[in-house]
Design an enzyme around this catalytic site. Structure first.
Site, PDB file in Angstrom:
ATOM      1  N   GLU A 149       0.802  -1.221   0.000  1.00  0.00           N
ATOM      2  CA  GLU A 149       0.000   0.000   0.000  1.00  0.00           C
ATOM      3  C   GLU A 149       0.838   1.276   0.000  1.00  0.00           C
ATOM      4  O   GLU A 149       0.773   2.080   0.934  1.00  0.00           O
ATOM      5  CB  GLU A 149      -0.974  -0.021   1.191  1.00  0.00           C
ATOM      6  CG  GLU A 149      -1.978  -1.165   1.058  1.00  0.00           C
ATOM      7  CD  GLU A 149      -3.076  -1.146   2.114  1.00  0.00           C
ATOM      8  OE1 GLU A 149      -2.995  -0.322   3.046  1.00  0.00           O
ATOM      9  OE2 GLU A 149      -4.015  -1.956   2.001  1.00  0.00           O
ATOM     10  N   GLU A 151      -5.204  -8.463  -0.421  1.00  0.00           N
ATOM     11  CA  GLU A 151      -5.887  -8.092   0.818  1.00  0.00           C
ATOM     12  C   GLU A 151      -7.357  -7.821   0.563  1.00  0.00           C
ATOM     13  O   GLU A 151      -7.713  -7.110  -0.373  1.00  0.00           O
ATOM     14  CB  GLU A 151      -5.277  -6.844   1.472  1.00  0.00           C
ATOM     15  CG  GLU A 151      -4.051  -7.102   2.317  1.00  0.00           C
ATOM     16  CD  GLU A 151      -3.654  -5.880   3.146  1.00  0.00           C
ATOM     17  OE1 GLU A 151      -4.563  -5.129   3.577  1.00  0.00           O
ATOM     18  OE2 GLU A 151      -2.448  -5.675   3.352  1.00  0.00           O
TER      19      GLU A 151
END
Length: 771
Positions: free
Chosen positions: A248, A498
């Site tokens: 991320e 995720e």
């Protein structure tokens, strides 16, 4: 010496050594890896927090002696893949270039244990908002100091909202940690990490720009871990098939059009919400009145204004700070005691005036406008190439999982040199409404990807009404993300690395009652989406070995772990295990594996050891965790019926479609069949006994022969369906034992949200046929 590849990529799909298509069904292991084990400092504890140079991660993700229990449990849940979470801090916490060889050896030992269970593993260099000291996880504390910042002043200046230093940690606002991407500390560090040479040319340390210093240390740390894994033997390729890029990544201030306003693309607003200009001012000790926001059913809404007054305290290191313990030499033009953005002419501290509100909008030499996609194609890809090449310099055949900024378009590399045949697109997706409100709303949700991509002429059209529409919307969003990967990157597998749900929904109602119907419905909707989108794999967030009902995952108030020490795991047969066989009417003589290994002692066998554990607490050697008995007096199965689900393990031919209908306990699979290379390698499906007891399920196939058997080929007894079929389109349908799930209906409160929508948008959904 590296082993031959167990997993290869052919035509955008994973295949095993026998040419069968492989679906990677995985889990993130483990959330505990974000936090040090010595001292044990979960995010709500302030003591020892700033002793960051001396932390150790030697028992992460869990103790070596407990590894078999965790891996056995995960294997029994049907997982064949692990996203192995580790942090840069675990490798290099003591200072630049000082690697923790004890942790590295522990990691090798854990990976070697996982090998016994046949897992496919890829390595995840994890971070959230840069570092624990910026309110997340990832980088060592010294990297914050290297950027000239003082983490001990972040609380006063709100340069970061950190759970460990929050005045009342038990009242830490849910999901506020993620707003740190837009606060001074993380926004500055990510700008320096990706584009320091362009936007902070004065920031020279040890003779190189801070960008090269930070990237160089991060990449060398990962390279060192890869080298040790390579040298250990029997792990590379054999179990570790690949490496994901930085988790991320944030773009910091890069591309910011006007520092004095909050950009439209900043959808996440929670708590105090300063503009970056206000964050710069408070970071230099100035008082500012800033907007305060909260998250409701319709998204963020403004609740008022709050004064942030640091009383002159600065987020920057003082001028006389002694940083000699790290051994670096900072260039004299980079002055401590002063905001580095002031040093680069962004603002004037003598008048507190903003001089260049669009300083970060364009590339300083080319003049190119730096929107999100340009950032991904330039700064992110430049970093990714360095990381890829360093890992491949050690792990020659590594499959690289490319993870661009979350929910943004992937890089435009199709048909270029970066269109790598051993690359995977690795996006993330969360149902933001459920995650932020910690409530499963069966009445309505929002097509987030559609909104971000500008597919609706009015926001009202993005709202999906009814649980069926919500589930289909999730599926369509994931399918759209997969197609974006193909359109922009080329024909590569897509793994959703995720997704997940909060377990502490509805003010922890499930923990008080044992009723996990909301969690089950949310988890099932997410899995329905990932199955229907036909991604080549996924890794659910999260498995945490230390989760409990009071503190969740022990990190920032999150509670997404499928396992909790305060809950039970799904029941299995009480009868001692013996290999068994349930054959189809087509005569086929086969026997199940009868290995001589003793099954690992876990929930599947009754022994004095685990009987004692069960009578005291469901965890492994854990003390009762909650100080509030109300939260532990009704342990449940943690919605396991929704994530322990049937799935193809390996198929002879590509998958056309597969889905598990939880409500009707029905699994269907369609493939474009090819004849198996031999009798030894049929199409194989994981068939959990909880849903499909051998004597209470029916199987219908389009052709061929099948068997249901239980074996311990990979150390844990699991039930599989093996199917020998011919070429051409083939179908399989298995119907199991229907159990009561998801019986709760939507509440009046949820329906009220729809009315709010109508009022807010002056729009009547009942009259709309487009939904």
């Amino acid at each position: 010496m590296a082993s031959p590849l167990r997993l290869v990529i052919e035509d955008g799909h994973f295949q095993d050594a026998h040419g069968r298509h492989v679906l990677l069904r995985g889990i993130n292991v483990a959330g505990d890896s974000k936090l040090p084990s010595q001292p044990d400092v979960p995010s709500h504890i302030a003591q020892d927090f700033f002793d960051g140079d001396n932390v150790k991660f030697h028992s992460r993700p869990f103790r070596k002696e407990d590894a078999h229990i965790h891996f056995s449990r995960l294997k029994r849940f049907g997982y064949n893949t692990i996203r192995y979470v580790f942090t840069w801090e675990a490798i290099e916490a003591a200072g630049p270039g000082r690697y923790d060889e004890v942790w590295i050896q522990h990691t090798i030992d854990i990976l070697r244990t996982a090998k016994d269970y046949g897992f496919y593993i890829f390595m995840d260099p994890h971070q959230d908002v840069w570092s624990r000291y910026c309110g997340g996880s990832g980088a060592p504390m010294w990297t914050v100091y290297a950027c000239g910042l003082n983490p001990q002043s972040f609380a006063a200046t709100e340069a970061a909202i950190v759970h460990n230093t929050y005045p009342e940690p038990e009242n830490f606002p849910k999901m506020i940690w993620s707003t740190n991407y837009y606060r001074l500390a993380a926004a500055t560090i990510f700008t320096l990490f990706f584009a320091g040479r362009d936007f902070a040319p004065k920031c020279i340390i040890d003779g190189v720009n801070i960008q090269d210093y930070l990237q160089g240390h991060f990449i060398r740390a990962c390279e060192h871990l890869a080298k040790r894994i390579h040298e250990a033997g029997g792990i590379e390729n054999d179990i570790v098939f690949g490496w994901e890029s930085l988790n991320e990544p944030g773009r910091g201030m890069i591309g910011h059009v006007d520092l004095s306003v909050i950009p439209n693309e900043q959808k996440l607003k929670k708590g105090t919400c300063p503009t970056l200009w206000q964050a710069i001012l408070t970071g230099s000790g100035r008082a500012c009145e800033v907007d305060s926001w909260d998250m409701g059913g319709l998204g963020p809404y403004k609740v008022g204004r709050i004064l942030i007054d640091p009383h002159g305290e600065m987020a920057w290191l003082p001028e006389d700070y002694d940083e000699s313990r790290y051994g670096w030499k900072r260039h004299p033009d980079w002055r401590l005691g002063e905001c580095l953005w002031a040093q680069h002419g962004v603002w004037d501290p003598s008048t507190d005036s903003l001089l260049q509100k669009n300083y970060f909008e364009k590339h300083p030499t080319s003049g190119d406008k730096l929107d999100y996609h340009t950032f991904t194609n330039t700064y992110f890809m430049a970093f990714y190439r360095k990381y890829r090449d360093a890992i491949r310099g050690i792990h020659k055949d590594a499959i690289m999982l490319c993870q661009p900024p979350t929910l943004e378009l992937p890089p435009s590399i199709k048909g270029t040199e970066d269109d790598d045949p051993r690359m995977v697109y690795a996006p993330h997706y969360y149902d933001g409404i459920t995650l932020m409100t910690k409530k499963w709303n069966r009445t309505w949700n929002v097509d987030v990807i559609g909104v971000l991509r500008g597919r609706y002429w009015h926001p009202a059209f993005a709202i999906k009404i009814g649980e069926t529409a919500i589930r289909n919307s999730f599926k369509e969003q994931l399918a759209a993300m997969k197609k974006e990967g193909q359109d922009y990157m080329g024909n590569h597998p897509c793994i959703l690395t995720e997704f997940g749900i909060p377990y502490d929904m509805d003010d922890k109602y499930a923990y008080r009652t044992g009723d996990y119907s909301s969690q089950s419905a949310a988890m099932d909707a997410n899995h329905f989406a990932v199955e229907g989108a036909l991604m080549e794999g996924y890794t659910l967030w999260l498995y945490s070995a230390t989760n409990d009902h009071q503190r969740g995952d022990q990190w920032n108030g999150e509670d997404l772990s499928i396992f909790s020490t305060d809950d039970q795991t799904l029941p299995v047969s009480a009868i001692p295990r013996t290999p068994d066989l349930n054959q189809s009417t087509s005569s086929l003589l086969r026997t199940a594996t009868t290995g001589t290994r003793k099954e690992v002692e876990d929930e599947t066998s009754v022994t004095p050891g685990n009987l004692k554990r069960t009578l005291t607490n469901p965890s492994i050697g854990s003390e009762p965790t909650s100080q509030n008995p109300e939260l532990t007096n009704a342990p449940g199965y943690r919605a396991a019926e929704a994530y322990v689900r049937p799935a193809p393990i390996a198929t002879n031919g590509p998958i056309i479609d597969y889905v598990f209908d939880l409500k009707n306990c029905e699994f269907t699979l369609e493939i474009e069949g090819t004849s198996p290379p031999s009798e030894e390698f049929p199409t194989t499906v994981f068939l959990p006994e909880y849903h499909f007891p051998k004597d209470q399920c029916t199987v219908v196939v389009s052709s061929g022969k099948w068997e249901i058997s239980t074996d311990d080929e990979e150390r844990t007894w699991i039930q599989k369906l093996r199917w020998w079929h011919g070429a051409g389109k083939q179908s399989l349908k298995v119907t199991g034992l229907v159990r009561p799930h998801n019986s709760s209906a939507g509440t009046a409160e949820e329906a009220g949200y729809v009315e709010q929508c109508q009022e807010s948008y002056a729009f009547n959904f009942k009259d709309c046929s487009v939904m």
